[in-house]
Scaffold this motif. Structure first.
Motif: not given
Ligand code: NAD
Length: 304
Positions: A208-236
């Motif tokens: 409900k809060y765009p300010e929180l969605v911005e933080i959530m999406d940015a934190a998730v993007s960081e995990v995607e970056q780290v996972a990609a660098a480690k060669g980990i295949m996410l299931e989604v």
């Protein structure tokens, strides 16, 4: 098959209780004396939508009582894994399989410090449970369990573990991407847990809060970056949208981390956002959102 459950809280009792009800030789090990006493004296009570079920179980505070187990299931919080595995080394023989279905990173490594990684099984569970008090848990959500090897080939005995889990009523499938599944669950925990713990909001309210969605999406993007660098295949395919959909599907839930801070308990932050910070440092990747989220939750813990 002899099974030792190490950390018999909400989840340990669910898995141990279901297996014991099937007639498997199960030991529930924990460090909480009242809980162990209650289970031995009165049985384990599992509350679910059909009512209360009392299951006779063997619980212990002393690993020496257990002896060598065929399967050890680690279900302490991830912050306790290294200590717990060290404590139960005497239950682990040359053929023992050790399974983790815990959340967060670092559990596989903590187990593999004492056990040949070919005998380590890992995965994720969509079951949901809470501890109601000594000897009593609530089974709040039913979901699938996925289990797989962490070192390539499936060890002898893994299929048997999957078979008895299914027979016990714990729907389980084999995964050949167990580490990817753990990281996929981590994506959700990274996006949801710290934000709910800091704000006090239920999962669905975060959106409900765009300010929180911005933080959530940015934190998730960081995990995607780290996972990609480690060669980990996410299931989604779309991790950010996946986290939003989990928030919608579990809208009324108070995350485990929010419950932990509300009860002034240690959280799993070091194994979730904190673990992303550590992995990113090794890879020279900047993850400022996860660093801030981890630091804020650590400060909440310090103020207890
Ligand atoms: P919990 O706090 O209910 O249970 C942990 C138990 O471990 C407690 O009974 C505690 O006394 C015991 N313990 C602590 N230190 C110990 C030690 N050194 N040796 C033996 N026992 C020890 O936690 P939980 O909710 O069952 O969660 C366990 C793991 O499963 C966590 O990683 C959690 O994130 C994950 N998980 C939980 C759920 C859920 O719905 N509860 C769902 C999926 C995954």
């Amino acid at each position: 098959m002899k099974v030792a459950v190490i950390g018999s809280g909400a989840m340990g009792c669910l898995y141990g209780g279901y297996l014991a009800r099937l007639g498997v030789d199960v030991w529930l090990y924990d460090v909480w004396p009242e809980h162990v006493r209650a289970m031995n004296d009165l049985g384990l009570t599992i509350v679910d939508q059909d009512g209360e079920h009392v299951i006779p179980v063997k619980a212990t505070l002393d690993v020496a009582e257990i002896g060598i187990a065929d399967l050890v299931i680690i279900f302490v919080k991830s912050t306790q894994t290294a200590r717990a595995v060290e404590q139960v080394r005497d239950c682990i023989g040359p053929a023992t399989l050790v399974l983790t279905l815990q959340n967060g990173l670092g559990n596989i490594e903590a187990i593999a410090a004492h056990v040949d990684s070919e005998r380590v099984l890992a995965g994720v569970t969509s079951q949901g449970c809470t501890l109601l008090g000594p000897g009593k848990i609530r089974h709040a959500g039913v979901g699938k369990t996925h289990i797989g090897p962490v070192a390539g080939t499936a060890p002898a005995g893994m299929e048997e573990v999957v078979r008895i889990f299914n027979e016990a009523g714990l729907e389980t499938e084999v995964s050949h991407n167990a580490v990817g599944m753990i990281w996929t669950k981590l994506v959700t925990n990274v996006g949801v847990n710290a934000l709910t713990a800091i704000t006090g909001l239920q999962n669905g309210d975060l959106l409900k809060y765009p300010e929180l969605v911005e933080i959530m999406d940015a934190a998730v993007s960081e995990v995607e970056q780290v996972a990609a660098a480690k060669g980990i295949m996410l299931e989604v395919d779309n991790p950010k949208e996946h986290v939003h959909s989990v928030c919608r599907a579990t809208a009324a839930n108070r995350s485990s981390m929010l419950q932990d801070v509300s009860n002034r308990r240690q959280t799993e932050i070091v194994s979730i956002n904190g673990a992303i910070v550590r992995e990113a440092e090794r890879l020279n990747i900047n993850v400022p959102y996860n660093r801030v989220l981890a630091n804020l939750v650590k400060v909440i813990e310090k103020t207890y």
